[in-house]
Design an enzyme around this catalytic site. Structure first.
Site, mmCIF file in Angstrom:
data_model
loop_
_atom_site.group_PDB
_atom_site.id
_atom_site.type_symbol
_atom_site.label_atom_id
_atom_site.label_comp_id
_atom_site.label_asym_id
_atom_site.label_seq_id
_atom_site.Cartn_x
_atom_site.Cartn_y
_atom_site.Cartn_z
ATOM 1 N N ASP A 1 36.239 40.670 41.868
ATOM 2 C CA ASP A 1 35.297 40.145 42.850
ATOM 3 C C ASP A 1 36.029 39.459 43.990
ATOM 4 O OD1 ASP A 1 32.912 40.906 41.605
ATOM 5 O OD2 ASP A 1 32.886 39.110 40.344
ATOM 6 N N ARG B 1 32.697 44.588 30.242
ATOM 7 C CA ARG B 1 33.444 45.466 31.144
ATOM 8 C C ARG B 1 34.951 45.306 30.937
ATOM 9 N NH1 ARG B 1 31.131 42.117 35.170
ATOM 10 N NH2 ARG B 1 29.192 42.849 34.213
ATOM 11 N N ARG C 1 36.029 50.845 34.491
ATOM 12 C CA ARG C 1 34.856 49.966 34.572
ATOM 13 C C ARG C 1 33.595 50.825 34.627
ATOM 14 N NH1 ARG C 1 32.797 45.191 37.162
ATOM 15 N NH2 ARG C 1 30.541 45.330 36.886
ATOM 16 N N ASP D 1 36.597 43.294 35.980
ATOM 17 C CA ASP D 1 35.734 42.846 37.058
ATOM 18 C C ASP D 1 36.640 42.311 38.158
ATOM 19 O OD1 ASP D 1 33.262 42.489 38.151
ATOM 20 O OD2 ASP D 1 32.786 40.646 37.073
#
Length: 203
Positions: free
Chosen positions: A133, A128, A119, A131
């Protein structure tokens, strides 16, 4: 494009987890002392997107103090915040965890998994490979700028809410209410389920 969302466990794209797998995951929980529940959102729009998401799930499971409890169906999503057609579409999914890691350590692990898949953080809304999160951690509500909980934009993102609702129809986003209600309030445009793709729980 506008996706058609089927609410609740009747969604034909959602397959029940085999009882033997549930038993194995629950047995693994005995290695965790006082685990907390966490919700993780995954996304990828570069490279082999499905393979990357599966690799991230496996890497999370390989983390001491983390057990992957459930994996959502895959959704394909048009990128946010950029000109249409300027980036490939995303594959998105949500993972439910049990973890003994505090939120800050779970965030460090999330960043480490992103870096393992190369990344690059060059621009906001940039393409990207991966990811990762933290959407929610237990019932924690925090405005810490290092890690805001729950994720400050989760309540307005169908690509987070839809897969989360699929895997946990009664879910609540701390401070925001039922995920089912939040999902009904957001646009579904550009977010489509991919019934032909599947992510698996780690063995």
């Amino acid at each position: 494009m506008t996706a058609s969302f089927t609410q609740g466990p009747t969604d034909p794209t959602v397959q029940p987890v085999p009882a033997s797998v549930v038993e194995q995951v629950d047995a693994a929980d005995t290695t965790l002392h006082n685990p907390q529940r966490a919700v993780i959102s995954l996304g990828s729009n570069l490279g082999n997107r499905l393979e990357t998401l599966q690799g991230a799930i496996d890497a999370l499971e390989d983390t001491p103090g983390v057990r992957v409890k459930a994996v959502s169906p895959v959704y394909e999503t048009e990128p946010w915040g950029v000109e249409p057609g300027s980036q490939p579409s995303y594959f998105n999914a949500v993972v439910l965890l049990k973890t003994t890691l505090p939120p800050s350590s779970l965030l460090e692990r999330a960043h480490a998994v992103e870096e393992a898949f190369h990344r690059v953080r060059e621009e906001r809304w940039g393409a990207r490979t991966l990811d990762v999160d933290i959407v929610a951690y237990a019932e924690v509500i925090s405005d810490d700028p290092h890690l805001t909980l729950p994720h400050p934009r989760a309540h307005e993102r169908a690509f987070v809410l839809a897969p989360w609702h699929d895997v946990e129809p009664a879910a609540q986003l701390p401070g925001r209410g039922p995920v089912a209600d939040l999902l009904g309030d957001v646009t579904h445009e550009g977010v489509a389920p991919r019934a032909d793709l599947e992510l698996r729980l780690p063995e």
